[in-house]
Scaffold this motif. Structure first.
Motif, PDB file in Angstrom:
ATOM      1  N   ASP A  21       0.839  -1.180   0.000  1.00  0.00           N
ATOM      2  CA  ASP A  21       0.000   0.000   0.000  1.00  0.00           C
ATOM      3  C   ASP A  21       0.888   1.249   0.000  1.00  0.00           C
TER       4      ASP A  21
ATOM      5  N   ASN B 153      -2.955 -10.007   2.759  1.00  0.00           N
ATOM      6  CA  ASN B 153      -3.685  -9.589   1.558  1.00  0.00           C
ATOM      7  C   ASN B 153      -3.752 -10.717   0.536  1.00  0.00           C
TER       8      ASN B 153
ATOM      9  N   ASN C 143      -7.250 -12.101  -0.588  1.00  0.00           N
ATOM     10  CA  ASN C 143      -7.653 -11.856  -1.974  1.00  0.00           C
ATOM     11  C   ASN C 143      -7.404 -13.052  -2.895  1.00  0.00           C
TER      12      ASN C 143
END
Lengths: 260, 314
Positions: free
Chosen positions: A22, A88, A92
């Motif tokens: 990020d 993540n 995901n």
């Protein structure tokens, strides 16, 4: 199509950097230590006065001491990237997807560690440059001393990267992961020599400081920056290398066992 | 848990792997795609032992998992480009051309600059499936790929896969939607409780397990009355009652749909239809249409799975 193992690891590192990290995190990664250096550094300096901090055979200003500490500290801060990437990827579905592609679990874990090392080194360099005005009078980098700092950053990235990998593979809920990692990292950060020297502390606190791996990383990195390498520094290098090797092995085992 | 399953998939065909929830489909798929190690047994893909040649085989397969998988922070275009790069498409121009081709084929141009996080479930699924066509492959595993897709996107995907199969791609396809399996698959295996309980072409399955049952759908111009329906039921039951002593497969199922339509499912259509027409004629009703419908794959699937789950009387 026939890629070497190294090529595949490089691709995964590239993927981590462009896809899994990020950008706000990266900004925070630099902003947090910089705020510490310029706010806490000067505020505490005013409180301490001109006496400075004794470091080996020299005395440095508190801001110099803190800036050098922040470089080591940032390695730990950056290592949370490893946990974030794994979380993540699990959330995901990319962890499973990468494993059905021509990538293996060991390649995935190595790529995560290399990503952390790169982030650690890049953010350390950025802090070094930004914080240089605060310590230019005390800094004394030599060809003999700088490898210690670089080694501390690399081994620190491996230690804390592996540590967050273990946490992210063992803890099932993201809330649990956040609570435990924040709690542990708070201990690592404030019960270490990143912000203040260990000399003169009550002995239980002193013991706690030297149980903390961050103390070793910060001490070695600082010794390199101020050219204060002695026998203790070398012992610290040995200790943190052994610790990092053990934690890395546990992390690899956890990753290999992680269910898809 | 899987129980000694064995099957072969022919090159350049679509192999349907069907079964109820928890039957073992995903476990099988995980083994075939190397994310799960079986406790025993062997798997050969492209004639090579999967466990000894994992990497070599993985380079030639594509996998669309049942669960969504996406890079949340990337736009559709960037995600496709990155995927191409991970698959070894080094040349930027080639990647760009491939990305544009995939965006066009899967009707993703309108969302090319949208981040994956901003997409609907269906759009995300489309990107996930499309992404797999960024690289060349010989075998494609599709685990319920049409979940979340609208009918037009679904048909578009199935047709695209069909076109690729014609050019030599082999597809391992799991789905819960029987129309899709029937439309796409050359061969179908039905798995339940870890065992393969049926294996044939869609037509073969219908012939083997459909029991010859067909549905007669009669639509009348006149409104149906209860007396006529009861009379029809009595006639058919009488006819099939005689047969029951011979075979219990001569079951009949009569349903009234609305005021004008009646459906009769029997396995002796030729005999029943003449009886029905006689009753209709006696009752002075006018038929608007008559259709004889073969059993659907769904009916066959349900019959196979239900038979498997019936308690055995010893």
């Amino acid at each position: 199509m026939n890629m070497l193992i190294v090529d595949r690891i490089i691709l995964l590192v590239y993927r981590n950097i462009v896809a899994a990290i990020d950008r706000i995190f990266l900004i925070w990664q630099i902003a947090f230590p910089v705020v510490y250096i310029f706010v806490a550094g000067y505020a505490y300096s005013a409180m301490i006065g001109d006496q400075g901090i004794s470091l080996g055979s020299i005395t440095v200003t508190y801001t110099s001491f803190l800036t050098a500490g922040m470089i080591g500290f940032n390695v730990m801060n950056g290592s949370t990237v490893a946990g974030a990437i794994i979380w993540n990827d699990k959330r995901n579905g990319m962890f499973q997807q990468l494993l059905v592609m021509p990538f293996s679990r060991p390649q995935y874990i190595i790529s995560n560690l290399i990503t952390i090392i790169l982030i650690g080194l890049a953010s350390a360099a950025a802090i070094m440059i930004i914080g240089l005005p605060t310590m230019y009078e005390d800094i004394e980098i030599t060809l003999w001393s700088i490898p210690y700092t670089v080694y501390a950053l690399v081994i620190g990235s491996i230690f804390f990267g592996s540590f967050t990998i273990i946490l992210s593979t063992r803890i099932k809920s993201s809330e649990g992961y956040n609570v435990i990692s924040n709690g542990l990292f708070l201990f690592f950060a404030f019960v270490s020599t990143a912000f203040y020297p260990a000399q003169g502390l009550p002995w239980p606190l002193s013991v706690a400081f030297y149980v903390n791996p961050l103390t070793y990383i910060v001490d070695i990195s600082r010794a390199g920056i101020f050219s204060q390498i002695d026998m203790v520094t070398n012992i610290q290098v040995l200790v943190i290398t052994l610790l990092a090797a053990v934690v890395f092995m546990i992390a690899t085992k956890s990753m290999v066992r992680m269910k898809v | 848990m899987l129980d000694k399953i064995t099957f072969n998939v022919k090159n350049g065909t679509v192999f349907g792997f069907l079964g109820p929830n928890g039957a073992g489909k995903t476990t099988t798929l995980k083994i075939l795609t190397t994310t799960l190690n079986p406790s025993s047994g062997s798997v050969y893909i492209f004639g090579k032992d999967l466990f000894k040649n994992q990497l070599e085989i993985k380079r030639r397969i594509g996998v669309v998992t049942q669960n969504p998988s996406y890079e949340a922070n990337l736009t559709t275009e960037r995600a496709l480009d990155l995927y191409g790069m991970l698959w070894g498409l080094r040349d930027k121009k080639t990647r760009k051309r491939k990305v544009n081709e995939v965006l066009r084929t899967f009707d993703l141009e309108s969302i090319r600059n949208s981040k994956n996080d901003e997409l609907s479930i269906g759009q995300r699924r489309r990107v996930q499936v499309a992404r797999e066509f960024m690289h060349e492959m010989d075998l494609l595993f599709l685990d319920e790929p049409t979940v979340g897709l609208d009918p037009s996107a679904r048909r578009q995907l199935l047709d695209y896969i069909k076109a690729h199969v014609k050019s030599g791609l082999t597809v391992f396809f799991t789905t819960h939607i029987m129309e899709e399996a029937e439309y796409l698959c050359n061969e179908i295996a039905i798995i339940d409780k870890g065992r393969i309980i049926a294996f044939d072409t869609p037509t073969g399955l219908k012939q083997k397990y459909g029991g010859g049952a067909k549905t007669i759908e009669l639509t009348f111009k006149d409104t149906l009355d209860e007396y006529f329906v009861n009379l029809l039921k009595a006639t058919i039951n009488k006819k099939n009652g005689d047969k029951n002593s011979v075979s219990d497969k001569s079951k009949s199922n009569i349903d009234v749909n609305g005021k004008h339509t009646i459906t009769i499912t029997v396995n002796n259509v030729e005999e029943i239809i003449s009886e029905v027409l006689q009753v209709v004629s006696r009752h002075d009703l006018q038929i608007e249409s008559i259709a004889i419908i073969p059993p659907s794959l769904e009916e066959v699937f349900l019959s196979i799975v239900n038979d498997e789950n019936k308690p055995v009387n010893k």
